[in-house]
Structures are given as structure tokens and as C-alpha cells.
Design an enzyme around this catalytic site. Sequence first.
Site, mmCIF file in Angstrom:
data_model
loop_
_atom_site.group_PDB
_atom_site.id
_atom_site.type_symbol
_atom_site.label_atom_id
_atom_site.label_comp_id
_atom_site.label_asym_id
_atom_site.label_seq_id
_atom_site.Cartn_x
_atom_site.Cartn_y
_atom_site.Cartn_z
ATOM 1 N N SER A 224 0.851 -1.188 0.000
ATOM 2 C CA SER A 224 0.000 0.000 0.000
ATOM 3 C C SER A 224 0.889 1.242 0.000
ATOM 4 O O SER A 224 1.986 1.231 0.585
ATOM 5 C CB SER A 224 -0.899 0.038 1.236
ATOM 6 O OG SER A 224 -1.562 1.287 1.353
ATOM 7 N N TYR B 229 -1.106 -0.344 10.482
ATOM 8 C CA TYR B 229 -1.390 -0.805 9.118
ATOM 9 C C TYR B 229 -0.278 -0.356 8.174
ATOM 10 O O TYR B 229 0.244 -1.139 7.369
ATOM 11 C CB TYR B 229 -2.733 -0.251 8.657
ATOM 12 C CG TYR B 229 -3.043 -0.544 7.201
ATOM 13 C CD1 TYR B 229 -3.514 -1.793 6.820
ATOM 14 C CD2 TYR B 229 -2.849 0.426 6.218
ATOM 15 C CE1 TYR B 229 -3.781 -2.072 5.480
ATOM 16 C CE2 TYR B 229 -3.126 0.159 4.891
ATOM 17 C CZ TYR B 229 -3.587 -1.096 4.529
ATOM 18 O OH TYR B 229 -3.847 -1.361 3.201
#
Length: 262
Positions: free
Chosen positions: A140, A153
Site C-alpha cells: 500500500s 497498518y
Amino acid sequence: MSSKPAVLVTGASSGIGAVYADRFAKRGHDLVLVARDLGRLETLAERLRRETGVAVDLIQADLTRIADITRVESRLRDDSRIGVLVNNAGAAILGGFVEQGPEQLADLVSLNVTALTRLASAVAPRFAKAGDGAIINIGSVVGLAPEFGMTVYGATKAFVLYLSQGLHGELSPKGVYVQAVLPAATRTEIWERSGLDVNTLPAVMETGDLVDAALVGFDRREAVTIPPLPDAGQWNTYETARAAMVPNFGQVHPAERYRTAA
């Protein structure tokens, strides 16, 4: 049975994983699809068999459970037909670090880091011995941007990028291709599962567009593919600046700036 290498996709019941399954099936690859939701896997598999004629095997597995991940590892080690691993399964949680419980964080790291690493580890030795194969790790852009505030995350996705780049350096001379794919916000169920309405985000990429772009990078054999980044030169500049620091890390003494009192 296809003469092309089979593709194992994790998190394949929906979102990015389901689109990867669709695209590889349309390229003529047999599939091994892994997810928790067997009903959705069966629906997807039936459609892909009907539309493309490829063979589709299913493994129902929760990759945060040791017994389940061990079964997938065994399939990757033992099934010589599998020539591509798509490490897509992942999760996110809302809130700041101080608001997130230890069990939530442990599950997040278990899925986004531990499972991904174990599956890559299960298949890499076979690929290296064969001198062929590909590992696609879905990271990501958050892993590059602590400013986004998704601390744990983002840290898991920074790990995915580092791992992928390290594996690329280690395995590419042995004929194994490793690709890190860094999406930005993409229209998947990860948002709903984490408790956020995706429609409140300012810019969201459609899943099909994301995967199609990632596969262009795959075909080009890019080590890092960032579908939302308009100017590839920015990534190249970032990497050049990082690499320029490396020779300066080996020093006997601290840098002068740390040997002078403020």
C-alpha cells in the site's frame, strides 16, 4: 489443464484478489483460490470455469490460524504446477494506535505480515531451484506515508515493500520475479470491514483498474508498481536518494553533527 503455470491467490473471494483470479483465468492460467468464505469462492470458481475453461481449486482458510496457513504452505511447496503466488490477503483497522487493542493489532500483523511472509517462504525455495516463478505482494502507498496516520497498518505495508525489494534482490538472479504492488484507496470490502464508508474518501480507484494497471507492471517486470502515481520519476528520485545514503552508513565514528553539543 493449462500448460501455463497455475496461480495461487489469497484473499480471493472478493476485491483485489477476485479480480486477480479473473484476470489470470482470462490469460489461461489454472487457479488455486484461498479465502475464508467458501460460498463466495465457489460462486467465483463456477463463473471462471464456465467463462474461461480453466481449472479452479479452492482452499478455505483463515490465514491468521496456524493450521490453515500450514495447509496453504504445503500446497505451495508440493504443487509444482503453481508458478505464481499472489499474496493479497490483508486487513485494516480504524482508529489511532492508542485506541487499538492488542488482540486487534496482533491479528493485523499476523495476516498482513506473518502470513504473507510464510507463504512467500513456502514457495520461494522451489521457485529458486526451478529458476522460474513469480511472487506478487500487495502492499500500500500508506507504507510510504506515515502522515496518513494509519500507524500499524502502514507499518505492515512498509514491511511488505521492504520484504519484496529484499526478495527481488535475492531471487531475481535465480530467475524468480518479485513484484510489490502499492495501491492507494481502492474500492474493496476492506473499508467496510474496518468500519469506514469508502464513499467518504476523496479519491477511490476501482478494483479492476487497479489490477489491470498492476498487471501492466507485472508484464514489464517492475520490482515496484504504484498504479496511482502519475510520475514514475518521483519514485525513481526517491530510490536514488535512498541508495545515495547507503555508502555513508558504514562509519567508525558518529557523524560530526552528533559530536558537537547543541
